[in-house]
Design a protein around this motif. Sequence first.
Motif, PDB file in Angstrom:
ATOM      1  N   LYS A 167     -24.773 -29.519  15.308  1.00 40.37           N
ATOM      2  CA  LYS A 167     -24.756 -28.697  16.512  1.00 40.37           C
ATOM      3  C   LYS A 167     -24.380 -29.548  17.713  1.00 40.37           C
ATOM      4  O   LYS A 167     -24.914 -30.638  17.894  1.00 40.37           O
ATOM      5  CB  LYS A 167     -26.124 -28.057  16.729  1.00 40.37           C
ATOM      6  CG  LYS A 167     -26.232 -27.162  17.948  1.00 40.37           C
ATOM      7  CD  LYS A 167     -27.634 -26.569  18.051  1.00 40.37           C
ATOM      8  CE  LYS A 167     -27.783 -25.680  19.257  1.00 40.37           C
ATOM      9  NZ  LYS A 167     -29.156 -25.113  19.365  1.00 40.37           N
ATOM     10  N   LEU A 168     -23.460 -29.045  18.521  1.00 39.11           N
ATOM     11  CA  LEU A 168     -23.027 -29.751  19.719  1.00 39.11           C
ATOM     12  C   LEU A 168     -23.018 -28.812  20.919  1.00 39.11           C
ATOM     13  O   LEU A 168     -22.754 -27.612  20.783  1.00 39.11           O
ATOM     14  CB  LEU A 168     -21.602 -30.292  19.553  1.00 39.11           C
ATOM     15  CG  LEU A 168     -21.368 -31.426  18.565  1.00 39.11           C
ATOM     16  CD1 LEU A 168     -19.866 -31.677  18.427  1.00 39.11           C
ATOM     17  CD2 LEU A 168     -22.075 -32.696  19.000  1.00 39.11           C
ATOM     18  N   THR A 169     -23.282 -29.374  22.085  1.00 42.56           N
ATOM     19  CA  THR A 169     -23.062 -28.656  23.338  1.00 42.56           C
ATOM     20  C   THR A 169     -21.711 -29.085  23.881  1.00 42.56           C
ATOM     21  O   THR A 169     -21.445 -30.283  24.042  1.00 42.56           O
ATOM     22  CB  THR A 169     -24.158 -28.977  24.369  1.00 42.56           C
ATOM     23  OG1 THR A 169     -25.424 -28.554  23.856  1.00 42.56           O
ATOM     24  CG2 THR A 169     -23.883 -28.265  25.678  1.00 42.56           C
ATOM     25  N   VAL A 170     -20.836 -28.112  24.126  1.00 39.02           N
ATOM     26  CA  VAL A 170     -19.517 -28.387  24.696  1.00 39.02           C
ATOM     27  C   VAL A 170     -19.632 -28.295  26.209  1.00 39.02           C
ATOM     28  O   VAL A 170     -20.145 -27.298  26.743  1.00 39.02           O
ATOM     29  CB  VAL A 170     -18.473 -27.382  24.181  1.00 39.02           C
ATOM     30  CG1 VAL A 170     -17.092 -27.708  24.757  1.00 39.02           C
ATOM     31  CG2 VAL A 170     -18.432 -27.378  22.657  1.00 39.02           C
ATOM     32  N   THR A 171     -19.171 -29.329  26.910  1.00 36.91           N
ATOM     33  CA  THR A 171     -19.297 -29.346  28.369  1.00 36.91           C
ATOM     34  C   THR A 171     -17.936 -29.529  29.037  1.00 36.91           C
ATOM     35  O   THR A 171     -16.982 -30.024  28.426  1.00 36.91           O
ATOM     36  CB  THR A 171     -20.249 -30.463  28.846  1.00 36.91           C
ATOM     37  OG1 THR A 171     -19.640 -31.741  28.603  1.00 36.91           O
ATOM     38  CG2 THR A 171     -21.586 -30.387  28.133  1.00 36.91           C
ATOM     39  N   TYR A 172     -17.881 -29.137  30.311  1.00 33.62           N
ATOM     40  CA  TYR A 172     -16.685 -29.278  31.138  1.00 33.62           C
ATOM     41  C   TYR A 172     -17.147 -29.671  32.534  1.00 33.62           C
ATOM     42  O   TYR A 172     -17.875 -28.910  33.195  1.00 33.62           O
ATOM     43  CB  TYR A 172     -15.916 -27.951  31.170  1.00 33.62           C
ATOM     44  CG  TYR A 172     -14.866 -27.842  32.251  1.00 33.62           C
ATOM     45  CD1 TYR A 172     -13.578 -28.328  32.049  1.00 33.62           C
ATOM     46  CD2 TYR A 172     -15.147 -27.221  33.472  1.00 33.62           C
ATOM     47  CE1 TYR A 172     -12.607 -28.214  33.037  1.00 33.62           C
ATOM     48  CE2 TYR A 172     -14.183 -27.097  34.466  1.00 33.62           C
ATOM     49  CZ  TYR A 172     -12.906 -27.597  34.238  1.00 33.62           C
ATOM     50  OH  TYR A 172     -11.955 -27.482  35.220  1.00 33.62           O
ATOM     51  N   ARG A 173     -16.795 -30.885  32.954  1.00 31.22           N
ATOM     52  CA  ARG A 173     -17.183 -31.394  34.273  1.00 31.22           C
ATOM     53  C   ARG A 173     -18.686 -31.234  34.523  1.00 31.22           C
ATOM     54  O   ARG A 173     -19.116 -30.830  35.598  1.00 31.22           O
ATOM     55  CB  ARG A 173     -16.375 -30.701  35.369  1.00 31.22           C
ATOM     56  CG  ARG A 173     -14.877 -30.967  35.299  1.00 31.22           C
ATOM     57  CD  ARG A 173     -14.137 -30.327  36.464  1.00 31.22           C
ATOM     58  NE  ARG A 173     -12.703 -30.613  36.399  1.00 31.22           N
ATOM     59  CZ  ARG A 173     -11.814 -30.167  37.279  1.00 31.22           C
ATOM     60  NH1 ARG A 173     -12.217 -29.434  38.301  1.00 31.22           N
ATOM     61  NH2 ARG A 173     -10.532 -30.443  37.150  1.00 31.22           N
ATOM     62  N   GLY A 174     -19.455 -31.540  33.497  1.00 29.07           N
ATOM     63  CA  GLY A 174     -20.904 -31.493  33.616  1.00 29.07           C
ATOM     64  C   GLY A 174     -21.520 -30.126  33.402  1.00 29.07           C
ATOM     65  O   GLY A 174     -22.752 -30.001  33.380  1.00 29.07           O
ATOM     66  N   ARG A 175     -20.717 -29.092  33.252  1.00 28.09           N
ATOM     67  CA  ARG A 175     -21.223 -27.740  33.021  1.00 28.09           C
ATOM     68  C   ARG A 175     -21.183 -27.414  31.538  1.00 28.09           C
ATOM     69  O   ARG A 175     -20.292 -27.842  30.814  1.00 28.09           O
ATOM     70  CB  ARG A 175     -20.380 -26.705  33.781  1.00 28.09           C
ATOM     71  CG  ARG A 175     -20.426 -26.831  35.284  1.00 28.09           C
ATOM     72  CD  ARG A 175     -19.498 -25.806  35.921  1.00 28.09           C
ATOM     73  NE  ARG A 175     -19.831 -24.444  35.484  1.00 28.09           N
ATOM     74  CZ  ARG A 175     -19.012 -23.407  35.612  1.00 28.09           C
ATOM     75  NH1 ARG A 175     -17.814 -23.571  36.143  1.00 28.09           N
ATOM     76  NH2 ARG A 175     -19.380 -22.215  35.208  1.00 28.09           N
ATOM     77  N   THR A 176     -22.154 -26.622  31.088  1.00 33.78           N
ATOM     78  CA  THR A 176     -22.178 -26.209  29.691  1.00 33.78           C
ATOM     79  C   THR A 176     -21.194 -25.070  29.470  1.00 33.78           C
ATOM     80  O   THR A 176     -21.266 -24.032  30.127  1.00 33.78           O
ATOM     81  CB  THR A 176     -23.591 -25.753  29.283  1.00 33.78           C
ATOM     82  OG1 THR A 176     -24.487 -26.868  29.382  1.00 33.78           O
ATOM     83  CG2 THR A 176     -23.601 -25.237  27.852  1.00 33.78           C
ATOM     84  N   VAL A 177     -20.251 -25.284  28.543  1.00 32.78           N
ATOM     85  CA  VAL A 177     -19.286 -24.246  28.175  1.00 32.78           C
ATOM     86  C   VAL A 177     -19.852 -23.366  27.079  1.00 32.78           C
ATOM     87  O   VAL A 177     -19.735 -22.135  27.114  1.00 32.78           O
ATOM     88  CB  VAL A 177     -17.958 -24.879  27.708  1.00 32.78           C
ATOM     89  CG1 VAL A 177     -16.976 -23.795  27.261  1.00 32.78           C
ATOM     90  CG2 VAL A 177     -17.361 -25.730  28.813  1.00 32.78           C
ATOM     91  N   GLY A 178     -20.459 -23.999  26.087  1.00 33.02           N
ATOM     92  CA  GLY A 178     -21.011 -23.234  24.973  1.00 33.02           C
ATOM     93  C   GLY A 178     -21.556 -24.151  23.904  1.00 33.02           C
ATOM     94  O   GLY A 178     -21.673 -25.374  24.093  1.00 33.02           O
ATOM     95  N   THR A 179     -21.870 -23.557  22.751  1.00 32.92           N
ATOM     96  CA  THR A 179     -22.472 -24.293  21.643  1.00 32.92           C
ATOM     97  C   THR A 179     -21.567 -24.198  20.421  1.00 32.92           C
ATOM     98  O   THR A 179     -21.092 -23.110  20.064  1.00 32.92           O
ATOM     99  CB  THR A 179     -23.857 -23.718  21.302  1.00 32.92           C
ATOM    100  OG1 THR A 179     -24.687 -23.800  22.468  1.00 32.92           O
ATOM    101  CG2 THR A 179     -24.497 -24.503  20.171  1.00 32.92           C
ATOM    102  N   LEU A 180     -21.352 -25.343  19.786  1.00 30.78           N
ATOM    103  CA  LEU A 180     -20.530 -25.425  18.591  1.00 30.78           C
ATOM    104  C   LEU A 180     -21.394 -25.882  17.434  1.00 30.78           C
ATOM    105  O   LEU A 180     -22.079 -26.904  17.529  1.00 30.78           O
ATOM    106  CB  LEU A 180     -19.381 -26.417  18.814  1.00 30.78           C
ATOM    107  CG  LEU A 180     -18.348 -26.560  17.701  1.00 30.78           C
ATOM    108  CD1 LEU A 180     -17.523 -25.283  17.550  1.00 30.78           C
ATOM    109  CD2 LEU A 180     -17.437 -27.757  17.957  1.00 30.78           C
TER     110      LEU A 180
END
Length: 370
Positions: free
Chosen positions: A6-19
């Motif tokens: 399980k990973l948390t996908v982030t963009y510029r410090g914000r959470t995009v979603g969960t993979l």
Amino acid sequence: MKRIDKLTVTYRGRTVGTLTMTPDNRRCAFAYDKEWLRTGFSIAPLELPLKGDLFIAKPEPFDGNFGIFEDSLPDGYGTYLLDRMLRRQGVDIATLTPVERLSIVGTSGMGALCYVPETKVGEGSGVYALDTLQQMALDVLVEKEDEDPAVLYFNSGNSGGCRPKCLVTDDEGHWLVKFRHTYDPKDMGLEELHYNECARRAGITVPDFKLMEGKYFATRRFDLRDGQRVHTATAAALLGVDIRTPNADYKTLLHLTGFLTQDPAQVDEMFRRMAFNILTDNKDDHAKNFAFLCEDNHWNLAPAYDLTRCTAGYNGEHATTVNGKGNPTEEDMLAVGETIRIPRKRSQEIIRSVAEACCEILAEEWKSYL
């Protein structure tokens, strides 16, 4: 190596979603974060539209991964280095899932997406001269190098492509530096510089570029801007195309450009890039060599890259076909232009202007065109 599913996908410090991995451990599953659904954007409009669904990746062509996350992984040379390094650490690479490979990329990949938690598999040490890195790369590619390949891997920054690369920062900015492969001529850097000069003269947007130490071609990173990482997606990722068995057509790239950018001028530029690759015999024009940038929720064509002569291509044909042809004619280029309402006269003008700007590097069969 610790197992991760399980990973948390982030963009510029914000959470995009969960993979995550599906229960059978064969495919990836992704869901956008609720806050991202409210204030973010689709990171892959065709495959992962901005919806509150649970998305399940297809088994192929990315071995159960989503195209947009496959973009974050090294390929070609980078994968070779990573796998060699992991084997030396006793890791059975055949058992690694896409999620585990992405955890190795962590925050160090190209583009803006990052993956948490990050799995550390070693670290590069020291600062190496470009000549040293070039020779190390050549030695590794012919399997003469017995030293730890981590030096090369961590200098490459998880960049893609088959040619060795490294990342360099100097007073002028951040650069991707390309080295020769074993099959390249010794003046490969100068050749690529010349191709980029011709492309710019032909009206194609290319990143800033220069020669380092008089022989290493360096191109400014376009996935970094004003200290911020920019969301970057290749056409291969967006379309779900596997470049190992190329099956894309420039017609599709033109329509993808129109769909994402909603800008006729950028569609014209994609047509111009097609003409450049055909006229100058750049047959390595696969779908990972075209990319798009998303900033402020708007998509634009990324600057052109990997522009150089490649006569071998895929069995002597272009990786991306034109009107279904691997060795297309002018009529094929005009036909795909018409599918997206570029008038024949306008297409002919573009082809002619590209040919005139690139007269000294035209492929033999196109020299009579002028």
